[in-house]
Design a protein around this motif. Sequence first.
Motif, PDB file in Angstrom:
ATOM      1  N   MET A   1      41.188  65.607  34.060  1.00 41.91           N
ATOM      2  CA  MET A   1      41.257  64.212  33.618  1.00 41.91           C
ATOM      3  C   MET A   1      42.549  64.007  32.867  1.00 41.91           C
ATOM      4  SD  MET A   1      39.086  63.950  30.148  1.00 41.91           S
ATOM      5  CE  MET A   1      40.143  62.591  29.686  1.00 41.91           C
TER       6      MET A   1
ATOM      7  N   HIS B   1      32.984  58.442  33.825  1.00 42.18           N
ATOM      8  CA  HIS B   1      33.356  59.579  32.987  1.00 42.18           C
ATOM      9  C   HIS B   1      32.194  60.048  32.121  1.00 42.18           C
ATOM     10  CE1 HIS B   1      37.479  58.532  34.138  1.00 42.18           C
ATOM     11  NE2 HIS B   1      37.830  59.718  33.679  1.00 42.18           N
TER      12      HIS B   1
ATOM     13  N   LYS C   1      35.461  64.801  33.174  1.00 45.22           N
ATOM     14  CA  LYS C   1      36.025  64.407  34.466  1.00 45.22           C
ATOM     15  C   LYS C   1      34.901  63.866  35.342  1.00 45.22           C
ATOM     16  CE  LYS C   1      35.755  69.231  36.011  1.00 45.22           C
ATOM     17  NZ  LYS C   1      35.438  69.778  34.669  1.00 45.22           N
TER      18      LYS C   1
ATOM     19  N   TYR D   1      42.457  60.709  38.930  1.00 52.12           N
ATOM     20  CA  TYR D   1      41.298  61.552  38.663  1.00 52.12           C
ATOM     21  C   TYR D   1      41.100  62.581  39.771  1.00 52.12           C
ATOM     22  CZ  TYR D   1      40.445  57.735  35.404  1.00 52.12           C
ATOM     23  OH  TYR D   1      40.578  56.810  34.405  1.00 52.12           O
TER      24      TYR D   1
ATOM     25  N   HIS E   1      41.600  66.766  39.467  1.00 50.26           N
ATOM     26  CA  HIS E   1      40.272  67.388  39.537  1.00 50.26           C
ATOM     27  C   HIS E   1      40.391  68.729  40.253  1.00 50.26           C
ATOM     28  CE1 HIS E   1      36.025  68.012  40.031  1.00 50.26           C
ATOM     29  NE2 HIS E   1      35.748  66.885  39.398  1.00 50.26           N
TER      30      HIS E   1
END
Length: 1644
Positions: free
Chosen positions: A161, A1583, A1596, A1632, A1636
């Motif tokens: 994140m 989130h 995340k 994101y 990730h």
Amino acid sequence: MDPNPRPSSRAYQLHPARSSIVDLFNLYLGRSSHQKPEDSNREPPNKTQKRVTALNRELPPRNEQFLLDFGQLQSQFSDQDQLRSVTESILISLVVPCSGHAPRAEFLLFALRSLCSIGYINWDTFLPSLLSSVSSAEMSVGQGNQAVTSVSSTSLSPSGMLPSSSTIHNSSTFQSSNPASPLPSVHGISSPAQSATDPSPCVALSPVKSSDISCSGQQSTMRVNSTIRDNTLSCLRQLCCKIILTGLDFNLKPVTYAEIFNHMLNWLVNWDQRQQESDVAKSWRPDKALIEWLHSCLDVIWLLVEEDKCRVPFYELLRSGLQFIENIPDDEALFTLILEIHRRRDMMAMHMQMLDQHLQCPTFGTHRFLSQTTSPISGEAVANLRYSPIMYPSVLGEPLHGEDLANSIQRGSLDWERALRCIRHALRTTPSPDWWKRVLLVAPCYRSHPQGPSAGAVFTSEMICEATIDRIVELLKLTNSDINCWQEWLVFSDIFFFLMKNGCIDFVDFVDKLILRLIEGDNHILRTNHVTWLLAQIIRVELVMNALTSDPRKMETTRKILSFHKEDRSSDPNNPQSILLDFISSCQNLRIWSLNTSTREYLNNEQLQKGKQIDEWWRLANKALTGSSIGVATCTSGALLGGTTGVGSEGVAGSFSGMGKTKVDSSTTTTGERMMDYVTLDDRSIGMFWVMSYTMAQPACDTVMNWFSSAGAAELIPGSHLQSNERVMVMKEISPLPMSLLSGFSLHLCMKLAFQMEDSLFSGQVVPSIALVETYTRLLLIAPHSLFRSHFSRYPAILSKPGATLLVLEILNYRLLPLYRYQGKGKTLMYDVTKIVSALKGKRGDHRAFRLAENLCMNLILSLRDPFQVKKEGKGPTEFTETLNRITIITLAIIIKTRGIAEADHLPYLQTMLEQIMATSQHTWSEKTLRYFPSLLREAMIGRIDKKNLAIQAWQQAETTVIAQCTNLLLSSGDPSYVMTYISHSFPQHRRYLCAAACMLMHGHPDNINVANLARVLREFSPEEVTSNIYTMVDVLLHHIHMELQHGHSLQDLLSKACANLAFFIWTNELLPLDILLLALIDRDDDSHALRIVISLLDKQELQQRVKLFCNNRGSPEHWLCSGMFKRADLQKALGNHLSWKERYPVFFDDAAARLLPVIPLVVYRLIENDATDQADRVLAMYSQLLAYHPLRFTFVRDILAYFYGHLPGKLTVRILNILDLGKIPFSESFLKHMSSSNPVICPPLDYFATLLLGLVNNVIPPINTNSKSGSMGDTSNNTLRAPHNKTPAASQSGPTNASEGQKSFYQTQDPGTFTQLVLETAVIEILSLPVPATQIVSSLVQIIVHIQSTLIQSSNGLHGPPNGVGQGSVLPTSPSGGSTDSLSASRSSASVSGINASNFVSRSGYTCQQLSCLLIQACGLLLAQLPPDFHKQLYIEASCLIKESWWLTDGKRSLGELDSAVGYALLDPTWAAQDNTSTAIGNIVALLHAFFSNLPQEWLEGTHLIIKHLRPVTSVAMLRIAFRIMGPLLPRLSNAHSLFNKTLSLLLNTMVDVFGRNSQPATPVEASEIADLIDFLHHAVHYEGQGGPVQASSKPRPEVLALCGRASESLRPDIQHLLSHLKTDINSSIYAATHPKLVQNPS
């Protein structure tokens, strides 16, 4: 993983083109080729030297020539990629030395633009390297003064994140400026993970201290160096920002945007870290260079978050913590950004909060308390977590908890008042000690060693202390009003002792605050000795004794304790309570005198003298009774004082001149001595004995114990089957001590008695009397908080003593089962008993203990109200018996259907539990039973293979052999010696058919078989084999009936023979346990004959007589009220031959009839499932007297009404209600009248439902207490009286207790456990019993709530002033004036509801209109949440219809602005909806839904989607906002229920598609910016769910959720889709996804 791997820096250094490129740049920068790069950063000492040096330099070529020269150099090398990388590294190395030189910095920017024009700069590799280089340079420039950690793409990948600024650097804690937040610091997104007491890192990192600076010269030098360093950093950051701004003109990768964003945030948050010393800080002001780079930095951030490009979601700013920096520079640009962040955070946070959230508080009307676990935890570990008593919302609206958070709550704040409201309510309603232990903390002064903060939701000792003092003041006011509240004092003293003993209150601090409140604060409130009595209860607690003997403030504390003494002025001097309060100061003085010699100077000599009267009473009482010693040593106060004080004999005689008139009855012991008869003591003697329990606890304990042995002991005559040398001595019976006497004993004496009684009960050589056992259980019931003990944990040696094992099992099964459930120890006890069952089920001949333990386990399983594991360890096959396995499945069905699965944590191990049970159970449930199962359980069971036919086939295969063996064994002339041969040599699989074979051999004539041999074999079997015989016999018997019917035999004859055969086993010879046989028969309800046999057996006169005899011998079901002697039943008569054949230990409460208590309700369940409601009615009528002894009959009534709601005829419903003692259940008068009316089918009037809700407000909902200091709650005058609806206001003080009736002790409300639970579940029973459909009931409740404000205003007009006035100090703040008056016309939205007798309605509650309206909404939501899902579906339908039909949504003439204003006016602020002059129908409905959601179990939340489905298609932004406002607060609860979260999120996204879909055509065009708050909320919710709780630095989104959002966004308009572009799994467009770990490794 870096998507763009780059060669190593050493490869760049050795590249042949490097020197040429460096020379080229040096040429254009005007730098000598032999000059070292770092030399350029060394400034000359003065301007003259600088000017001379400049004149000696050659002028560089014109900038326009650079690209041509670079092109010539470029043509000399073939590997252009390496050349580009080398060029980038050189450019980066030049940024730092050239940043302070304006012409050179300008050229670098020109060169970058030029190289970009020919595609020679890869911004995705250049910018991260540049930022890393700049960070390193900053650390070297400001070494030792500030440390700014660089952020690279490699650090982003594992975190998954965008890290908040607090994770990028070692920042100081930032004070929240948001008054709604209780947090002193912001860590991540307002998580309390970082303590507010952490030192500022800038201080910790600085090597320079003020003590190191010895003279002003050094300070001046440092100031000059600091200025140079600051200018250098400013220029460097300014150049870096300009380069980034150039790069942002190109399309970069998301990971690059993320890295830039975090560096910019890092710089902004740490802009002032250069200030290290106070004198420097005072003289320092932001300079022009700093302001310039700040503005450039802001330009970068605005470009990153601009909606047109949406390079980074604006949400990242909302959770960055930027707005909480302490030292905001005087800069309008930065201030504008911070204001915008605050505005959007507040808007987003509102979607997380429930309307009227400030009123959300545990009611203790239900056992369920919401778990705040942050990750799924399977197994019994869930039960050991702290539960949330109250949820403090962060600035983002999400629920937070923890010790750090609790400690940060400021006294007088709204959150402090909410916490105290919860604790005060707990002190009044006495929830279980299990709840207290989950939410309490040991006071800091009692912590033996430092420990980390507690993770769960907790209350601080300061909160507990203040609420405890509030309760004392409340009770004193009641006492001063001449209201008899002695019962309330007793209940409170139990909790107070519990809190003090566990160290949850700092005793010294408590005394200090109490003295300020009572003595110095209000001199008139303390008029009695109740406070002195309360302190005397705890004076022997170890922590209190330490405070009075070793604490440095012991002298002052002792003086303050003694100052609470008041001379008693009772109107009834012979009243036990008055006597106790009169002498309690003397007791206290005597105790303090013995504790500490240094404090004796403070003691009252008169009170010490008065102590001798206690000794004298005890001496005269003994002398009057016996004239001789009874073996009780008295510890006189004279001896205690060592002769320092005395009183004349005349004085003593005078004081006790009336002793001869005092009634002290006596009884004669077996030795001729006479004992005090505790059953018939007069009031004065009771009072004096209470006093003695405080001064001479041990003598009092001894004399009580002597009372139980005073009748002596007798030898129990052994049965004929026992050997003559087996002798058992049993105490002769005597009356148990009455509750009225026990209740006044000091808790210290109660503890002593409990210990000594346990020693006598479980370790004594003589079998105790029933009186001793009964008195022991009464002690535990009187003080459940102080005296409870887990018997198997406390006394593990019990299991090694057969007699003690039987006794403790009887106590638990017939006396303490509700207590264990109240304590939250039911599951633990179930596991302990299961171990006993497992150890005994295979043991030959040990039937009595096994059957008792199994029956206890059945009761325990049926008493549970949450899903549970069948094994404490959670692994391996169940240790349950077949019977318990079947009971467990039925219990699960009842729990899930009537109460729901409370937590998502329960779902993972529910499937495991079913697999464990099914692995060992062979049973399959009939279709008629399964149709009533909840769908979750029905789906798991419906696929099971029915193995009954296999069992019959196995019988048929073994039938010949088995019949042959049994013929030899069971012939009437059979050889007794064959018994052992059969037991030793028969196959185990054949032994299970013994009873079936016996039935076949009887041929309807039981006399045909040898009963003695059969009985002997069954006794020698293990309990497990007997159970197997019963289940097999039932299968064979039913199969045999079907076979005989095919041969033309009469069904009536076959059933008659079958019943005769079973009667032979059960009553004639008592060979088998009846309870197991009945359970086996009802489990075969797939056979139509099984239930007919059950009814026939229950109709038998033998059983009726047995039950009648049991009830006559047992006495009142409320055993604690029995005053006479208990009659011990004969062992054989009580248990039958099978269970008693080798036993010698007598029974106490056990009986074969009592074993039916868990069975009869299950029989009724099975009859109703098979539509045999008339038979169910008959069974309940026949056994209503027996069911009165059911330990949980109230729960049974509530559950069966909920389980079969909509399927019970009115006659059977009334019969079920009559199981209860209606006079002791708080049913409303109108309900009883309605049920007994000639036409109960008509729905009751609205007044009935309104009165029902008012009862919940007065007795269940926590009262809105007043606190003039904080000003956050109501004015005292508005809330001094809260009377129940059938009492006048003057009858009750503030609080839910009906003072005229007195607070209920636990033993008076053992089922369901607390008075609040009793009131709430009584209301539930009333609703479930009404013979009208759920549609009408819900419609009536909703109608009341929608118009509640206008109705209350009309009812209170003239009582509380103008209807629109909120009143001074109201709990509800004044509403804003932003709403359109026209769109909120009171005449159209606030019409009153007819059908309610509103006169005096408000005055009966003791609240203002505003307060009462919102509390009634809370009560209605709570009530609806307890009802079955049938009511929930109707609520969703009603709510959606009301919302869709709202006039200001359907009026087409309303402008978009008016609609938005109306929505915001009604729904945005959680405190607006309840106000009389601003509330709307929609506001009330949403507030009702939120109150409903907050009490709903996790599993039932899935049904909430129905309301949005009814609202669709959503056609306006206003309706879209309503949908989000309804469902938004649910998302925090769904953070661990991933499937349900995905469904809810998908539903909200679909509503957005309705309004902003590609093909949607709204009547009024709406810009995407209008729903920016909804976009922010979706980002936060994603989130939050990814973290499983409040968003942290490592949070995340889950890839599955990103994929869901990505699919939904494809249906949205491009402009809306653009705002959600980062909520997808594409690593090329989503920051994101790009950060990730899972998505980067597997981009597909």
